[in-house]
Design an enzyme around this catalytic site. Sequence first.
Site, short mmCIF file in Angstrom:
data_model
loop_
_atom_site.label_atom_id
_atom_site.label_comp_id
_atom_site.label_asym_id
_atom_site.label_seq_id
_atom_site.Cartn_x
_atom_site.Cartn_y
_atom_site.Cartn_z
N ASN A 24 0.87 -1.19 0.00
CA ASN A 24 0.00 0.00 0.00
C ASN A 24 0.91 1.24 0.00
O ASN A 24 2.10 1.11 0.32
CB ASN A 24 -0.97 -0.03 1.19
CG ASN A 24 -0.27 0.13 2.53
OD1 ASN A 24 0.52 1.06 2.72
ND2 ASN A 24 -0.53 -0.78 3.45
N ASP A 67 2.30 -8.50 9.06
CA ASP A 67 1.00 -7.80 9.06
C ASP A 67 -0.08 -8.55 9.86
O ASP A 67 -1.23 -8.11 9.90
CB ASP A 67 0.50 -7.59 7.62
CG ASP A 67 1.11 -6.34 6.97
OD1 ASP A 67 1.57 -5.44 7.71
OD2 ASP A 67 1.11 -6.26 5.73
N ASN A 73 -8.31 -7.61 9.53
CA ASN A 73 -8.34 -8.28 8.23
C ASN A 73 -8.49 -9.79 8.33
O ASN A 73 -8.39 -10.49 7.32
CB ASN A 73 -7.07 -7.96 7.43
CG ASN A 73 -6.98 -6.49 7.07
OD1 ASN A 73 -6.00 -5.82 7.39
ND2 ASN A 73 -8.02 -5.95 6.45
N ARG A 92 0.24 -11.57 2.17
CA ARG A 92 -0.61 -11.74 3.35
C ARG A 92 -1.40 -13.06 3.33
O ARG A 92 -2.04 -13.39 4.34
CB ARG A 92 -1.57 -10.54 3.50
CG ARG A 92 -0.84 -9.24 3.83
CD ARG A 92 -1.76 -8.21 4.47
NE ARG A 92 -2.20 -8.61 5.80
CZ ARG A 92 -3.08 -7.92 6.53
NH1 ARG A 92 -3.60 -6.80 6.05
NH2 ARG A 92 -3.45 -8.34 7.73
N HIS A 171 -8.57 0.37 2.22
CA HIS A 171 -9.57 -0.43 2.97
C HIS A 171 -10.64 0.55 3.45
O HIS A 171 -10.32 1.69 3.83
CB HIS A 171 -8.96 -1.07 4.23
CG HIS A 171 -8.22 -2.35 4.00
ND1 HIS A 171 -7.06 -2.67 4.68
CD2 HIS A 171 -8.50 -3.42 3.22
CE1 HIS A 171 -6.64 -3.86 4.30
NE2 HIS A 171 -7.50 -4.34 3.42
N ASP A 173 -12.06 0.74 6.24
CA ASP A 173 -11.86 1.25 7.62
C ASP A 173 -10.76 2.30 7.72
O ASP A 173 -10.48 2.80 8.81
CB ASP A 173 -11.64 0.09 8.62
CG ASP A 173 -10.32 -0.63 8.44
OD1 ASP A 173 -9.52 -0.25 7.56
OD2 ASP A 173 -10.07 -1.59 9.21
N ALA A 261 2.96 1.08 8.12
CA ALA A 261 2.50 -0.13 7.42
C ALA A 261 1.11 0.06 6.84
O ALA A 261 0.55 -0.84 6.21
CB ALA A 261 2.50 -1.32 8.38
N CYS A 267 -7.48 -1.10 12.58
CA CYS A 267 -6.87 -2.25 11.88
C CYS A 267 -6.25 -3.25 12.84
O CYS A 267 -6.14 -4.43 12.54
CB CYS A 267 -5.75 -1.80 10.95
SG CYS A 267 -6.15 -0.57 9.76
N1 ARG Z 1 0.06 -3.52 5.68
C1 ARG Z 1 -1.29 -3.96 5.79
C2 ARG Z 1 -1.91 -4.13 4.41
O1 ARG Z 1 -1.59 -3.36 3.55
C3 ARG Z 1 -2.09 -2.99 6.60
C4 ARG Z 1 -3.48 -3.46 6.88
C5 ARG Z 1 -4.34 -2.45 7.54
N2 ARG Z 1 -5.60 -3.01 7.88
C6 ARG Z 1 -6.79 -2.42 7.79
N3 ARG Z 1 -7.83 -3.04 8.26
N4 ARG Z 1 -6.94 -1.27 7.17
O2 ARG Z 1 -2.70 -5.01 4.18
#
Ligand code: ARG
Length: 275
Positions: A24, A67, A73, A92, A171, A173, A261, A267
């Site tokens: 990301n 992560d 997630n 992931r 995302h 959230d 991250a 998250c």
């Molecule tokens: N580095 C993780 C990713 O890119 C961060 C996840 C963040 N999670 C969230 N629910 N927004 O997947």
Amino acid sequence: MKSTNGFRFLMCPPHHFGVEYVINPWMRGHIKAADQELACRQWERFHALMSDHADVALMPAVSGLPDLVFTANAALVYNRTAVLSSFRCPERRPEARHYAEWLSADGFQVKTLPSGTMFEGAGDALFDRAVKSLLWFGYGYRSDAAASRHLQNSIGVEVQELRLRDPRFYHLDTCFCPLEGGYLFYYPAAFDGQANAAIESRVSADRRFAVSEEDAIHFACNAVNIGKKVILNYATRELSAWLVSHGFDVNQTLMSEFIKAGGSTKCLSLRLNEC
Ligand code: ARG
């Protein structure tokens, strides 16, 4: 005495957290740049805040899965069903097995979407806090629009799709936070026109607050709401004032290392008793 009011969350300690790859925009330029000790202190402080208001279950950290701390997630949880994530990024994908094991050991019926349908759990699927049978679903970066129909079938709720259009807010959230009582704060520029129209028609103007870019880039929308508490990395004076004027108590706790991250408080936690 602590009153957890029945709220229950899952977290994962940051023993193996780090920025090891780029999936990301926040991770770009941050490989190996998260300060491990500071991350642990920030996570401990957040965990302590959460534990003041909720029961927090912990799953073990796993080496090589930096992560895994982002338990939002893991899955979408509804009653005792957990719809497991199917991660878009290969980095992931190995996390899913660990989340599935923990959730089924905890008594959840773990369901999966048809193979090839990407879905990143409570990162992209958020229940409305007033209309309990309404699920807000963000897609366009990580989750597939096609997941929407499957979610509707597997848990029997109404799904409102929202297309995301800014890669920094990949995302749901990261840019949208439903609150108890049907309030909502969100970053409109992260959504396409149709999504904004849907939000405006479902949430009356006196119940929603459009945050500034300053709030958005400091992950204000990535907030945990427990009753009247709102736990987040940062809120501008405008956002804090809006929250306070609607009866919320704002708790800011620095999350700088996790933002490298691409994640913050929301998250790092998964609500386990959604219904
Ligand atoms: N580095 C993780 C990713 O890119 C961060 C996840 C963040 N999670 C969230 N629910 N927004 O997947």
